[in-house]
Design an enzyme around this catalytic site. Structure first.
Site, PDB file in Angstrom:
ATOM      1  N   GLY A  47       0.864  -1.164   0.000  1.00 56.44           N
ATOM      2  CA  GLY A  47       0.000   0.000   0.000  1.00 56.44           C
ATOM      3  C   GLY A  47       0.909   1.224   0.000  1.00 56.44           C
ATOM      4  CB  ALA A  48       0.871   4.274  -2.115  1.00 52.79           C
ATOM      5  CD  GLN A 195      -2.933  -6.965  -3.362  1.00 52.44           C
ATOM      6  OE1 GLN A 195      -3.649  -7.652  -4.070  1.00 52.44           O
ATOM      7  NE2 GLN A 195      -1.738  -6.558  -3.756  1.00 52.44           N
ATOM      8  CG  ASP A 236      -0.121   2.343  -5.776  1.00 51.13           C
ATOM      9  OD1 ASP A 236      -1.263   1.930  -6.035  1.00 51.13           O
ATOM     10  OD2 ASP A 236       0.600   1.870  -4.872  1.00 51.13           O
ATOM     11  CG  ASN A 245      -5.311   2.041  -7.077  1.00 53.75           C
ATOM     12  OD1 ASN A 245      -4.557   2.103  -6.110  1.00 53.75           O
ATOM     13  ND2 ASN A 245      -6.493   1.450  -6.984  1.00 53.75           N
TER      14      ASN A 245
END
Ligand code: MRU
Length: 335
Positions: A47-48, A195, A236, A245
């Site tokens: 996750g960014a 995810q 992202d 993303n």
């Protein structure tokens, strides 16, 4: 409990191992730059915003574990760690953003070995604390876009597991619920690493937020039959012309356009990359075995060629609004 944090007694980075969820909730420790890089590459932390925080703490770890004597040597070691961490995943801008921020603070403020370690940790902790505050603000702004009874589709995991806490896309949903709205989440499975089913479904059920799991392929069917009111995803990287993303986001945006469903992106302003256009960004290509196997179960012939991009780019014109901590950006999105 934070997804990722600094253990000040042991001087290590502690995080939830997201590869084990939903079967097992385990916190692991990274004691070296190598173990941190491995954790980022294998998506133990992902996750960014979370990998940004991992990058910041990574610089602090390099400084704290350095055996070098002179500040110049420590700085060299820290710079080499910065490069290694930065090379782990190419698409999310948050990683280089956080690393550069900590490196800048060190260069501006630190003269001695001890000061380098202190400044690095101080800045990394600031980034981690800010993440929670930022997400709460994104949540407050984004909650105004949701109505009581909305069924909101999301893709991948842009929740507390992708951040230090609260989340971006799921933060908006949490804030709307906190404000008394009834929201139902539709979580896309998010192949190949799931995810959506492993992480989004897990964290929402933990919080007793109503969630229904679907395959990616079911999304169009639900939209066509009026079962989705809004879509919210994370990001992202946001360039002038596109939102990067998780792979599959673009497909949802096209379906949303076809069915007149608002398509929102929730992200901190640190995800905005004003310096690049879509074609300049590297899309991470991941291991073919992520498609050929699930754990040890074989799903495809060993020798079948695989294309496995981890992210896609959604043209900015497909996006209804971007929800940031500073407010909601509506089209034309002149970033
Ligand atoms: O490969 P991942 O799991 O790191 O991808 C994560 C995503 O695509 C998220 O949607 C994005 O990082 C935003 S998280 C707030």
């Amino acid at each position: 409990m934070r997804t990722i944090e600094w253990n000040s007694e042991k001087k290590t980075i502690q995080m939830v191992d997201q590869t084990l969820l939903p079967q097992e909730y385990r916190r692991i420790e990274c004691t070296t730059i190598e173990s941190l890089c491995h954790a980022i590459r294998t998506l133990k932390v992902r996750g960014a915003p979370a990998i940004g925080v991992a990058g910041g703490y990574g610089i602090a770890l390099a400084a704290h574990t350095s055996r070098s004597e002179t500040p110049e040597e420590v700085l060299q070691e820290v710079e080499s760690a910065a490069k290694k961490i930065n090379n782990t995943r190419p698409t999310a801008i948050n990683l280089s953003w956080a690393i550069n921020r900590v490196m800048r603070a060190i260069r501006e403020k630190s003269r001695t070995k001890e000061e380098i370690a202190e400044t690095a940790l101080e800045e990394a902790e600031k980034i981690a604390d800010e993440d929670i505050r930022t997400n709460k603000k994104i949540g407050e702004h984004g909650a105004t876009l949701l109505q009581n009874g909305d069924r909101v589709l999301t893709h991948c995991n842009a929740g507390r597991l992708a951040c230090v806490d609260w989340g971006t896309a799921l933060g908006v949903i949490r804030s709307a619920i906190k404000n008394g709205k009834e929201i139902q989440v539709v979580a896309c499975e998010t192949r190949p690493l799931n995810q959506g089913s492993r992480l989004t479904a897990w964290e929402l059920t933990q919080d007793k937020i109503p969630v229904t799991l679907i395959t990616e392929s079911a999304a169009g069917h639900l939209m066509r039959h009026g079962k989705i009111d809004k879509i919210i995803v994370g990001a992202d990287r946001i360039t002038k012309d596109a939102v990067f993303n998780k792979i599959g986001t673009y497909t949802h945006s096209v379906l949303a356009k076809e069915h007149n469903i608002p398509f929102y992106v929730a992200a901190p302003t640190s995800t905005i990359d004003r310096d690049h256009h879509e074609e300049e960004i590297t899309l991470e290509e991941r291991d073919p075995d992520e498609l050929r196997y699930i754990k040890n179960i074989q799903l495809a012939p060993d020798n079948v060629p695989v294309h496995n991009p981890a992210f896609d780019a959604t043209p900015i014109e497909n996006i209804t609004a971007i929800i940031t901590e500073r407010g909601i950006l509506h089209p034309p999105l002149s970033l």
